[in-house]
Design an enzyme around this catalytic site. Structure first.
Site, PDB file in Angstrom:
ATOM      1  N   HIS A  83      37.034  39.167  32.426  1.00  0.00           N
ATOM      2  CA  HIS A  83      37.254  40.173  33.470  1.00  0.00           C
ATOM      3  C   HIS A  83      38.735  40.217  33.819  1.00  0.00           C
ATOM      4  O   HIS A  83      39.394  39.183  33.931  1.00  0.00           O
ATOM      5  CB  HIS A  83      36.401  39.893  34.706  1.00  0.00           C
ATOM      6  CG  HIS A  83      36.752  38.652  35.462  1.00  0.00           C
ATOM      7  ND1 HIS A  83      37.695  38.629  36.473  1.00  0.00           N
ATOM      8  CD2 HIS A  83      36.283  37.381  35.367  1.00  0.00           C
ATOM      9  CE1 HIS A  83      37.772  37.411  36.975  1.00  0.00           C
ATOM     10  NE2 HIS A  83      36.939  36.622  36.318  1.00  0.00           N
TER      11      HIS A  83
ATOM     12  N   HIS B 188      41.523  30.618  43.096  1.00  0.00           N
ATOM     13  CA  HIS B 188      41.580  31.739  44.044  1.00  0.00           C
ATOM     14  C   HIS B 188      42.750  31.629  45.019  1.00  0.00           C
ATOM     15  O   HIS B 188      42.687  32.164  46.124  1.00  0.00           O
ATOM     16  CB  HIS B 188      40.269  31.872  44.825  1.00  0.00           C
ATOM     17  CG  HIS B 188      39.166  32.498  44.024  1.00  0.00           C
ATOM     18  ND1 HIS B 188      37.922  32.785  44.553  1.00  0.00           N
ATOM     19  CD2 HIS B 188      39.114  32.887  42.724  1.00  0.00           C
ATOM     20  CE1 HIS B 188      37.156  33.323  43.616  1.00  0.00           C
ATOM     21  NE2 HIS B 188      37.858  33.394  42.501  1.00  0.00           N
TER      22      HIS B 188
ATOM     23  N   ASP C  94      41.679  32.584  36.104  1.00  0.00           N
ATOM     24  CA  ASP C  94      40.519  33.346  36.568  1.00  0.00           C
ATOM     25  C   ASP C  94      40.887  34.814  36.653  1.00  0.00           C
ATOM     26  O   ASP C  94      41.155  35.333  37.730  1.00  0.00           O
ATOM     27  CB  ASP C  94      40.060  32.815  37.924  1.00  0.00           C
ATOM     28  CG  ASP C  94      38.800  33.490  38.420  1.00  0.00           C
ATOM     29  OD1 ASP C  94      38.070  34.042  37.574  1.00  0.00           O
ATOM     30  OD2 ASP C  94      38.544  33.475  39.635  1.00  0.00           O
TER      31      ASP C  94
ATOM     32  N   GLU D 109      34.447  41.624  38.543  1.00  0.00           N
ATOM     33  CA  GLU D 109      33.680  40.375  38.538  1.00  0.00           C
ATOM     34  C   GLU D 109      33.796  39.641  39.854  1.00  0.00           C
ATOM     35  O   GLU D 109      32.815  39.048  40.335  1.00  0.00           O
ATOM     36  CB  GLU D 109      34.169  39.477  37.394  1.00  0.00           C
ATOM     37  CG  GLU D 109      33.316  38.241  37.144  1.00  0.00           C
ATOM     38  CD  GLU D 109      33.731  37.025  37.975  1.00  0.00           C
ATOM     39  OE1 GLU D 109      33.002  36.018  37.964  1.00  0.00           O
ATOM     40  OE2 GLU D 109      34.799  37.099  38.638  1.00  0.00           O
ATOM     41  N   GLU D 110      34.973  39.661  40.440  1.00  0.00           N
ATOM     42  CA  GLU D 110      35.198  38.872  41.649  1.00  0.00           C
ATOM     43  C   GLU D 110      34.391  39.379  42.844  1.00  0.00           C
ATOM     44  O   GLU D 110      34.187  38.641  43.799  1.00  0.00           O
ATOM     45  CB  GLU D 110      36.693  38.868  41.998  1.00  0.00           C
ATOM     46  CG  GLU D 110      37.589  38.207  40.963  1.00  0.00           C
ATOM     47  CD  GLU D 110      37.353  36.710  40.829  1.00  0.00           C
ATOM     48  OE1 GLU D 110      36.556  36.162  41.610  1.00  0.00           O
ATOM     49  OE2 GLU D 110      37.959  36.094  39.943  1.00  0.00           O
TER      50      GLU D 110
ATOM     51  N   GLU E 142      35.614  32.376  31.282  1.00  0.00           N
ATOM     52  CA  GLU E 142      35.771  32.384  32.736  1.00  0.00           C
ATOM     53  C   GLU E 142      36.737  31.288  33.158  1.00  0.00           C
ATOM     54  O   GLU E 142      37.182  30.480  32.345  1.00  0.00           O
ATOM     55  CB  GLU E 142      34.384  32.191  33.356  1.00  0.00           C
ATOM     56  CG  GLU E 142      34.190  32.472  34.828  1.00  0.00           C
ATOM     57  CD  GLU E 142      34.927  33.645  35.403  1.00  0.00           C
ATOM     58  OE1 GLU E 142      36.136  33.457  35.631  1.00  0.00           O
ATOM     59  OE2 GLU E 142      34.345  34.703  35.666  1.00  0.00           O
TER      60      GLU E 142
END
EC number: 3.4.-.-
Length: 955
Positions: A174, A319, A186, A220-221, A246
């Protein structure tokens, strides 16, 4: 003067220095490589295989991560356009047809789909929120490389067209990031890996047999929306297998998180540096791991069979703005890329029908079903894979064969009159004399030897959790050191006390007996779970139990070296007869209770002559005719260790090494990687609301399992290592209790969101995090000065405190628009039934929500697709999330509810933090946070502006 028979020096003897040195060497020789494998990523090759370019991948990653690019940001559109350009550049650089024909293959056809048409309404998100509905418009980029066995027609252009060839392969990544992270791992590494896969499989010599679909999904997030909407594209009917790439960390090795079955996992064995264990898959299956990836959509909703490969540590950077290229490396890129190439190549070259068959889910692709698998890596270089029913068969066989083997060996020992175990005495041949054997001595010490260190380490887990619960966040190895040091020292101390009080040559065999019983019970449990629940994570118990069984069997076989009990009794009577002429009396054996307390424990520095009574090889005590007489000449048997039983002179002195090698290495090799992987995954989950006790207890359990193989031998340790470990324990205990738990390299994540009431202009900035740290940080911000920071427990994030204050007003909308114009909506209510139509839009956004105080029964978004693979089975919907690929789009939503008024809020989101000054409250927070704290998103929007609505009965 007494004559002594001195033994030759034996470097393998079961004495203190050999035992101390050899066990230390064995443990260090295995633990050090395990740590290196876990923390050091294999170097990327200077000359990668044809079709791959690591420098190019790294340059792509730098472009991709040059800003935050969540779905609801302008930069996300920039990345979307850049991806299309990069794909076209790669395809334009492919050689001419002649170069493919030179390798006896055709140049594959490649189709690029810019999917700006698919949309879908789904329910429940990924967190099983029954009251949640989501409408999403996708902007996925899909590349289809036609396999040379695929249909040559454009079947996807026909209405309801389906492929007739065998199933293809999907590789997914993604390209969106979170609003507070640059998305290097990510999922930037996954994206550049997919770009390299497009390059690789369009290079001569690599044309695929099966069709390859490379998906760059967007969204995706925000609850896996990109993967869901991919299901609406016709090309999604082609793949039957998949590889999902991922990231849930920043750098390191990419681990195999989970796989659907044995057959699809096989190609991963081609990976040059495999890494992972089926135990992580069991964590997802049992719900211990709550977060999800696109894997659940492909496997659970669409019926594909595949693998989930992801980065998994450190979670403190996940994140956050440290998920960037600075905190990853080309080596990490290569680790994922090499695994992806090997796995994908194995899947696309498969010539069997094992991935074709009846659908395994309702409405799924016809991918068939596979066998449940057991898999794990060995030192990051070898991958072990076998079927779960094989593990079940091995466990059942070992559970039966082990006890039977020991039973038959015991019978043989009994017939040979050499079963000394559990025997307190023996009779001479004429059965007139009874001599002590002390064969039961040492049997009851294991519960203390095993239980005391284990209970203390678990107690330490509770102590640290009570006093400084989050020290593991930054200092996991300090916790490991404390647990290991305490366990080894206490095990040694208890064993030395027991050996001093009641020395026994059977310490080893009785300890192994208890270990065998415990491992046998564990094997039964693992067998039940494997058979009834399909959980393969207990595979290590088979190897652990097998090693203990063999070690115990060796101890049984050692008994054949002993004289028969009758022969031993005759030896004692003969020695007694010879001694009686000198006025000697029968004394105790070297392990008798009488007089043990007064006798100094023999050590390496103790005189061989000793003091007081002296024993012969048969352990009869010679005394002079009177107390002043000179002792007769005696012979001391050096083959009897210390004050252990006299008959132990005949036991082999080297077999302990074989037993150590059968138990310790296999335990460390099997359990060590699991321990490192598990603790790396959970040590920093406390900041997300997870209870920290679980991580500490897990360390205590892993410590116990890995060190248990020392118990049969630890009573022979010198004092040097245990006393050193005692010092380590005291130092690490103090550190773990008083040290600050966070650092600039292991920061505490604080979840941020700013909510604005657009009707009144009042805003509330909020941090959610661990108490008391989140409150302290919030109160130190300049904008919070002079305010009362309001804190209360978070309603959705367990164990986290939510602290709010009036922040600096955001400016996400350009121009002089009044705040209430940021969100626009119109409501049209039906005149004859409880139904209404909402028309919703927001300025400079493409994400809004409708929140209801009471659930609505149903809703419909104009123009939306619906898919029975994503069913609606809830009693009602409290929240509708609206995502559009078009900026400032207007959604039309019809809802119906039960009788009565309907109240709620229309909310729009702003998630773009690439321009300073747009979100000044967040700018301030980042600038003034302490170095040990980091900001991460607390919701889909960094700013959420809301306006209230109410539909009355008469409206």
């Amino acid at each position: 003067m007494a004559s002594l028979r001195l033994p030759r020096a034996n470097p393998l003897a079961f004495t203190r220095w050999p035992v101390t040195v050899i066990t230390a060497i064995v443990y260090l020789a295995l633990l050090i490589p395990l740590l290196v494998v876990h923390h050091v990523v294999p170097s990327a090759p200077s000359s990668p295989p044809s079709g791959l370019n690591i420098s190019e991948a790294w340059a792509d990653l730098q472009v991709l991560t040059n800003g935050f690019h969540p779905y609801n940001s302008r930069r996300n559109d920039v990345i979307h356009s850049w991806l299309l350009r990069r794909i076209n550049e790669i395809l334009d650089s492919t050689p001419l047809e002649q170069e493919y024909r030179a390798l006896d293959e055709e140049k594959p056809d490649v189709f690029v789909f810019d999917d700006v048409y698919s949309n879908l309404t789904t329910y429940g998100g990924t967190l099983k929120d029954a009251d949640l509905g989501v409408y999403f418009e996708g902007t996925n980029v899909i590349v289809y490389i036609r396999g040379w066995e695929d249909d040559t027609e454009h079947w996807w252009e026909a209405p309801n067209g389906v492929p007739t060839s065998r199933g293809g392969v999907l590789v997914n990544s993604h390209y969106d990031s979170v609003s507070t992270g640059f998305g290097a791992t990510d999922d930037g590494v996954g994206v550049v890996t997919c770009l390299q896969l497009v390059k690789y499989f369009t290079t001569p010599g690599h044309a695929p047999r099966r069709g390859l679909v490379v998906l760059f999904n967007n969204g995706e997030e925000d609850f896996l929306n990109g993967a869901r909407v991919y299901s609406q594209h016709p090309i999604s009917k082609l793949p039957h297998t998949f590889l999902n790439l991922e990231g849930a960390g920043a750098g390191g090795r990419a681990t195999l998180f989970r796989s659907s079955d044995f057959e699809v996992t096989g190609p991963y064995m081609r990976s040059p540096h495999p890494f992972g264990s089926v135990l992580s898959a069991n964590g997802f299956d049992t719900g211990l791991i709550a977060s999800q990836t696109d894997y659940v959509i492909f496997q659970g909703n669409m019926g594909l069979r595949g693998l989930d490969v992801a980065f998994m540590e450190p979670r403190a950077r996940y994140h956050t703005n440290q998920d960037d290229t600075r905190h990853t490396s080309k080596d990490s890129v290569w680790h994922m890329l090499s695994a992806a190439v090997a796995t994908t190549e194995g899947l696309v070259s498969d010539s069997t029908d094992r991935f074709d068959g009846a659908p395994n889910t309702d409405g799924g692709v016809p991918s068939g079903s596979g066998s449940q698998a057991v898999w794990f890596d060995l030192f990051g270089s070898t991958f072990v894979l076998f079927q779960l029913h094989t593990l079940f068969a091995l466990l059942v066989t070992l559970l039966i064969v082990g006890p039977l083997t020991l039973l038959f060996t015991s019978i043989a020992l009994t017939k040979a009159d050499k079963m000394y175990l559990f025997r307190s005495s023996a009779k001479s041949e004429d059965r007139l004399d009874v001599v002590p054997l002390q064969g039961l001595r040492g049997f009851f010490r294991f519960p203390f030897l095993f239980g005391i260190p284990t209970v203390v380490t678990v107690g330490l887990a509770y102590l640290v959790t009570k006093v400084n619960p989050y020290i593991i966040h930054s200092s996991a190895y300090a916790v490991w050191s404390m647990m290991v040091a305490a366990w080894v020292f206490l095990a040694w101390f208890v064993s030395r006390v027991a050996d001093f009080a009641r020395p026994s040559a059977f310490h080893r065999i009785y300890t192994l007996t208890w270990m065998y019983v415990l491992s046998w019970v564990s094997a039964v449990i693992a067998t039940v779970y494997a058979n009834q629940r399909g959980l393969a994570g207990g595979y290590f118990i088979f190897f652990f139990h097998a090693g203990i069984f063999l070690a115990k069997w060796i101890s049984y076989l050692e008994l054949f070296a002993l004289p028969s009990k009758t022969e031993y009794a005759n030896q004692l009577r003969s020695a007694s007869g010879r001694a009686s002429g000198h006025g000697s009396r029968r004394g105790t054996t070297s392990g008798e209770d009488d007089g043990e307390e007064a006798e100094e424990e023999p050590t390496e520095s103790t005189s061989l002559l000793g003091s007081g009574q002296r024993t012969t090889f048969a352990n009869y005590v010679r005394v002079g005719g009177d107390n002043h007489a000179v002792a007769e000449e005696e012979v001391i048997d050096p083959n009897v260790y210390g004050r252990e039983q006299a008959w132990s002179y005949a036991l082999p002195k080297w077999t302990w090494v074989l037993q150590l090698l059968l138990t310790a290495p296999i335990t460390l090799i099997m359990v060590g990687p699991l321990a490192l992987l598990t603790i790396s995954a959970i040590s920093q989950t406390g900041q997300d609301g997870g209870h920290p006790l679980f991580a500490y207890v897990a360390i205590a359990i892993f410590t116990t399992i890995m060190l248990t193989p020392l118990l049969p031998f630890i009573h022979r340790y010198t004092y040097h290592v245990p006393l050193f470990l005692l010092a380590v324990f005291l130092g690490t205990l103090i550190y773990n209790l008083v040290a600050f738990p966070f650092s600039d390299s292991n920061r505490l994540k604080l979840y941020y969101v700013q909510e604005v009431d657009l009707d009144t202009g009042v805003n509330s900035a909020t941090f959610a995090g661990l108490s008391p740290f989140v409150k302290d940080v919030s109160q130190e911000l300049p904008s919070a000065a002079g305010q009362t920071v309001s804190c209360e427990w978070h309603t959705k994030r367990r164990n986290l405190l939510s602290c709010s204050w009036e922040g600096i007003a955001p400016q996400p909308v350009e121009g002089d628009h009044p705040m209430k114009d940021w969100v626009s909506f119109n409501i049209s209510k039906s005149t004859d039934k409880p139904q209404a139509r909402f028309e919703v839009s927001g300025l400079n956004t493409r994400a809004c929500r409708i929140l209801f105080d009471t659930p609505v029964k149903n809703f419909h978004v104009a123009g939306s697709a619906y898919d029975p693979r994503f069913p609606y089975d809830a009693a009602g919907v409290n929240e509708i999330r609206l995502w559009s690929r078009t900026w400032e789009n207007q959604w039309t939503v019809d809802v119906d509810w039960d009788e009565g008024a309907l109240k709620g809020n229309v909310v729009c989101l702003w998630s773009d933090h690439n321009q300073p000054g747009v979100l000044p409250a967040l700018d301030e927070a980042i600038q003034f946070l302490p170095v040990w704290a980091a900001v991460t998103k607390g919701s889909d929007g960094l700013v959420e502006g809301r306006r209230a609505f109410e539909i009355g009965n008469d409206d």
